[in-house]
Design an enzyme around this catalytic site. Structure first.
Site, PDB file in Angstrom:
ATOM      1  N   ARG A 256      18.949  25.049 122.395  1.00 26.53           N
ATOM      2  CA  ARG A 256      19.566  24.251 123.473  1.00 26.53           C
ATOM      3  C   ARG A 256      19.764  22.800 123.023  1.00 26.53           C
ATOM      4  NH1 ARG A 256      14.651  25.898 127.318  1.00 26.53           N
ATOM      5  NH2 ARG A 256      14.700  27.637 125.876  1.00 26.53           N
TER       6      ARG A 256
ATOM      7  N   LYS B 173      25.531  28.739 118.331  1.00 26.58           N
ATOM      8  CA  LYS B 173      24.258  28.234 117.820  1.00 26.58           C
ATOM      9  C   LYS B 173      24.131  28.672 116.364  1.00 26.58           C
ATOM     10  CE  LYS B 173      19.214  28.965 118.174  1.00 26.58           C
ATOM     11  NZ  LYS B 173      18.092  29.559 118.954  1.00 26.58           N
TER      12      LYS B 173
ATOM     13  N   LYS C  87       6.257  29.060 114.801  1.00 27.10           N
ATOM     14  CA  LYS C  87       6.201  30.450 115.260  1.00 27.10           C
ATOM     15  C   LYS C  87       5.090  31.188 114.524  1.00 27.10           C
ATOM     16  CE  LYS C  87      11.094  31.204 116.361  1.00 27.10           C
ATOM     17  NZ  LYS C  87      10.913  31.498 117.791  1.00 27.10           N
TER      18      LYS C  87
ATOM     19  N   ASP D  46      10.300  24.596 119.327  1.00 30.41           N
ATOM     20  CA  ASP D  46      10.869  25.926 119.115  1.00 30.41           C
ATOM     21  C   ASP D  46      11.995  26.230 120.114  1.00 30.41           C
ATOM     22  OD1 ASP D  46      11.199  28.362 117.924  1.00 30.41           O
ATOM     23  OD2 ASP D  46       9.446  29.305 118.876  1.00 30.41           O
TER      24      ASP D  46
ATOM     25  N   ASP E 254      14.951  29.463 111.832  1.00 26.28           N
ATOM     26  CA  ASP E 254      14.159  28.893 112.923  1.00 26.28           C
ATOM     27  C   ASP E 254      12.674  29.192 112.710  1.00 26.28           C
ATOM     28  OD1 ASP E 254      13.141  27.891 115.256  1.00 26.28           O
ATOM     29  OD2 ASP E 254      13.978  29.472 116.554  1.00 26.28           O
TER      30      ASP E 254
ATOM     31  N   ASP F  52      19.095  33.533 113.366  1.00 29.51           N
ATOM     32  CA  ASP F  52      19.231  32.600 114.487  1.00 29.51           C
ATOM     33  C   ASP F  52      20.557  31.826 114.446  1.00 29.51           C
ATOM     34  OD1 ASP F  52      18.108  31.879 116.878  1.00 29.51           O
ATOM     35  OD2 ASP F  52      16.962  30.185 116.068  1.00 29.51           O
TER      36      ASP F  52
ATOM     37  N   GLU G 224      14.833  24.953 120.256  1.00 27.39           N
ATOM     38  CA  GLU G 224      15.744  24.059 119.533  1.00 27.39           C
ATOM     39  C   GLU G 224      17.206  24.405 119.728  1.00 27.39           C
ATOM     40  OE1 GLU G 224      14.488  26.709 118.236  1.00 27.39           O
ATOM     41  OE2 GLU G 224      16.307  27.578 117.388  1.00 27.39           O
TER      42      GLU G 224
END
Ligand code: BES
Ligand code: MN
Ligand code: ZN
Length: 498
Positions: free
Chosen positions: A352, A266, A278, A348, A271, A289, A350
């Protein structure tokens, strides 16, 4: 840092600092006894004075010890025999490197009588010494105008018996590759989002391609991803000015027809949460991230350096998750490369969304195994804290192999169940699958989501949200986990090949 293995007489080692082990109750280890005899009892005399009891990671620096070529002697405590475990061993290495850094010596000779039970253990203990010393000496100063004072330590010699010299040399090479890989992962993780963009990651992959004959990199850009139908991955970068990238690094160390082991990272370079924004506090940490991607870069580099006789593919799904007028909205439905549709209830979640398309893409390599690595869920930190990587898999054997590799590499993981009961939490009224499954079992439902895209092969998911970085304070920064686990897993695959 230069490491070397030495087996010569320790009394004549020309070094600025000879490191010797003291066990519980001030007992000298075998190498320390030899030094003590050469010094006509100078060291044992000091021990009698009670300055060091031999408790784990205690240190005492001595100057002008007679009878030795070394300029200084550092006594370091190893505690009782029962205390000899990785956790304490790490503390010992940290203590030694702490003294080395503060005294500014340029060379160290470690004659600490590594005392394992069999050869395999000895190999690993030498390797860990290299890895952990290297980790302690790591400095990040890429984005500081004043560069850190260079560490004066240039040479670390590891003293082993002549019988152990060969396995120690192998351990040194493997350990060097792993610590280099870990440092690369840490650098990438620490680099902020305005430097480390998806494009920057793609450039790093192209540099690796230049550096290693055995590796070739392909960058799949947004147009090509569109053509491939990776609309789910693309939806994450919709709100960003930074173009998303799918980075593919193919390492060919095995035979032509050998099925590759695939790693998928990933790579969310920042993020914000997107429209499901967030909260502000601590949001800077979402620059980390992309640590799954960083682990892939680190492990790929280590694999190339070790020239493992297997085929490995490293895939990075890189995007920036931003809110904007173009951003994906909660409720939007996108079609994945697999054809399944996804209702994005929370922008959020994201990770996956980028991983599912990268995992479908991974299928085209007819992989022997696929391991994805992601800072995927805050829930994993609640479940396992900052010590264990969460492991979820559609194949218990593969999960067991990764747990084993984690133990060998001292980069531990723990398996969570991937039962069908959890799958229902992802039901959607409007699409084939929703991208969130509510708070209960958040790490598991995230993995359930991914499992819908990995049915064709042996797959495991590593959630590194808790282990990839240290929050706040002096230790704040990327850890480089789980480069050691991944590299060990690949080392084990290579050993099986032989
Ligand atoms: N990158 C985060 C996960 C994360 C959070 C890692 C905190 C490390 C520290 C991920 O993209 C995310 O936001 N996950 C959400 C999922 C939720 C919306 C279902 C989370 O964990 O809150
Ligand atoms: Mn998120
Ligand atoms: Zn994320």
């Amino acid at each position: 840092m230069d490491f070397e293995i030495v087996s010569s007489d320790i009394t004549s080692l020309e070094t600025e600092c000879l490191v010797l082990a003291v066990e519980a109750d001030s007992t000298l280890s075998p190498a320390a006894k030899i030094a003590d005899e050469a010094s006509a009892g100078h060291i044992s005399e000091i021990l009698k004075g009670g300055d060091i009891s031999g408790k784990n990671a205690q240190t005492l620096l001595l100057h002008k010890v007679p009878g030795l070529a070394a300029k200084r002697v550092l006594l370091v405590g190893f505690g009782k025999d029962d205390d000899r475990n990785n956790r304490n061993y790490r503390k010992v290495v940290k203590a030694i490197m702490g003294v080395a850094k503060s005294t500014g010596v340029s060379s160290l000779a470690l004659a600490i009588d590594i005392q394992p039970t069999d050869d395999e253990d000895k190999y690993r203990q030498v390797r860990h010494l290299v890895e952990w010393s290297g980790n302690e000496l790591y400095i990040y100063d890429e984005t500081k105008s004043k560069k850190a004072d260079p560490i004066k330590l240039e040479q670390i010699s590891i003293h082993v018996s002549e019988d152990d010299a060969d396995l120690a040399e192998t351990a040194l090479m493997d350990g060097t590759a792993i610590v280099n890989g870990t440092s690369i992962a840490r650098d990438l993780g620490n680099l902020p989002g305005n430097f480390c963009t998806p494009t920057y990651l793609a450039e790093q992959a192209l540099e690796l391609d230049d550096e290693f004959e055995s590796l070739s990199t392909t960058i799949v850009d947004e147009d090509e991803m569109n053509q491939l139908g990776m609309h789910c991955l693309l939806s994450v970068g919709n709100g960003s000015e930074e173009p998303s990238k799918l980075i593919v690094m193919e390492y060919k160390g095995g035979e032509e027809g050998d099925k590759p082991h695939v790693m998928v990272g990933k790579g969310i370079t920042f993020d914000t949460g997107g429209i499901s924004l967030k909260p502000g506090g601590g949001m800077d940490e979402m620059k980390y991230d992309m640590c799954g991607a960083a682990s892939v870069f680190g492990a790929m580099t280590a694999i190339c350096e070790m020239a493992l006789p297997i085929n490995v593919v490293g895939i990075v799904a890189a995007a920036e998750n931003m809110p904007s007028g173009h951003a994906t909205k909660p409720g939007d439905i996108v079609t994945t490369m697999s054809g399944q549709t996804v209702e994005i209830l929370n922008t959020d979640a994201e990770g996956r969304l980028v991983l599912c398309d990268a995992l479908t893409y991974a299928g085209k390599f007819e992989p022997a195994s696929v391991v994805d690595i992601a800072t995927l869920t805050g829930a994993c930190i609640i479940a396992l804290g900052h010590h264990a990587t969460g492991i979820l898999s559609n194949n218990d054997e593969l999960a067991a192999e990764l747990i084993e590799a984690g133990e060998q590499a001292d980069d531990k993981g723990w398996q969570l169940p991937l039962w069908d009961e959890f799958q229902e939490q992802l039901d959607s009224n409007f699409a084939d699958i929703a991208n969130i499954g509510g708070r209960p079992g958040g790490t598991i439902t995230a993995a359930c989501f991914l499992s819908r895209f990995t049915k064709e092969y042996r797959w495991a998911h590593l959630d590194i949200a808790g282990v990839a970085w240290n929050s706040g304070g002096k230790e704040k920064g990327s850890t480089g986990r789980c480069v050691p686990m991944l590299t060990q897993y690949m080392l084990n695959q290579a050993a099986e090949e032989e």
